[in-house]
Design a protein around this motif. Structure first.
Motif, short mmCIF file in Angstrom:
data_model
loop_
_atom_site.label_atom_id
_atom_site.label_comp_id
_atom_site.label_asym_id
_atom_site.label_seq_id
_atom_site.Cartn_x
_atom_site.Cartn_y
_atom_site.Cartn_z
N GLY A 67 1.09 -29.63 -9.34
CA GLY A 67 0.82 -28.73 -10.44
C GLY A 67 1.50 -29.14 -11.73
O GLY A 67 1.77 -30.31 -11.98
N GLU A 76 2.89 -25.80 -7.86
CA GLU A 76 2.22 -25.48 -6.60
C GLU A 76 2.94 -26.25 -5.50
O GLU A 76 3.55 -27.28 -5.77
CB GLU A 76 0.74 -25.86 -6.64
CG GLU A 76 -0.05 -25.20 -7.76
CD GLU A 76 -1.47 -25.74 -7.85
OE1 GLU A 76 -1.86 -26.53 -6.96
OE2 GLU A 76 -2.16 -25.39 -8.81
N PRO A 90 1.78 -20.75 -5.70
CA PRO A 90 0.69 -21.01 -4.74
C PRO A 90 1.10 -22.08 -3.73
O PRO A 90 1.66 -23.11 -4.09
CB PRO A 90 -0.46 -21.50 -5.63
CG PRO A 90 -0.12 -21.00 -7.00
CD PRO A 90 1.38 -21.00 -7.08
#
Length: 201
Positions: free
Chosen positions: A141, A147, A185
């Motif tokens: 990310g 992420e 995430p």
């Protein structure tokens, strides 16, 4: 970049699927002469009319080869296809790990946290969880929106649901706090260690 790459992958897979399905259907209909056997009404541009049909007749081949632009156009099209394929391949590999994350220190200043240090901390916490034999952690990310990709190897007796709950509630929660992000995430992949065959008797 990750969301764009996923969208591009979906579009490419969809287009490739349509092309393969269309080409396969044309070949099957022509090879088995289904147009005449089943009385199918096909478009006039359908490439194969019967088992002996070819995509380009000999006359068409001679005609196109005689055109001065034919071979440059073919070479250019192939070159573009190769370049696009290479771009797509490099885009898959280019999802590099985050070298550093930007953390809001709370006093208006920004601190930098090494991505590898956070990966190692999450990995160590994950491997300390009961039932987890081995863990692999990668941060992806953007610097301000990380992420995580986590791979867990579970012991044969481990419960995947319990391992995931503890991973999220402990190791990943500590990572969110350390990185100063409210949302992280995560993609988790699980695999189990297989029992070795034991000889009895």
């Amino acid at each position: 970049m990750g969301a764009v790459l996923k969208s591009v992958n979906r579009v490419l897979v969809g287009v490739a699927g349509l092309v393969l399905a269309g080409g396969g259907s044309a070949v099957l209909v022509g090879s088995f002469d289904l147009r005449r056997r089943w009385g199918l009404s096909l478009p006039s541009v359908w490439p194969f009319d019967g088992p002996r049909d070819v995509l380009l007749s000999r006359a068409a081949q001679v005609k196109w080869r005689g055109e001065g632009w034919w071979w440059p156009a073919v070479i250019a099209a192939l070159a573009v296809a190769v370049l696009l394929a290479l771009w797509w391949l490099l885009a898959q590999v280019r999802r590099r790990r985050l070298r550093e994350l930007v953390v809001d220190s709370g006093d208006g200043e920004e601190a930098v946290l090494r991505g590898r240090a956070l990966e190692e901390a999450v990995c160590a916490e994950a491997e300390a969880l009961e039932g987890v034999e081995r863990a692999l952690v990668a941060l992806l990310g953007r610097r301000t929106a990380p992420e995580a990709r986590v791979g867990l190897t579970l012991a044969p007796h481990a419960s995947p649901a319990v391992a995931l709950a503890r991973l999220d509630g402990e190791a990943l929660e500590h990572a969110r706090v350390s990185a100063g992000v409210g949302r992280l995430p995560v993609e988790v992949r699980l695999r189990a260690v297989r029992h070795r065959a034991e000889r009895v008797g």
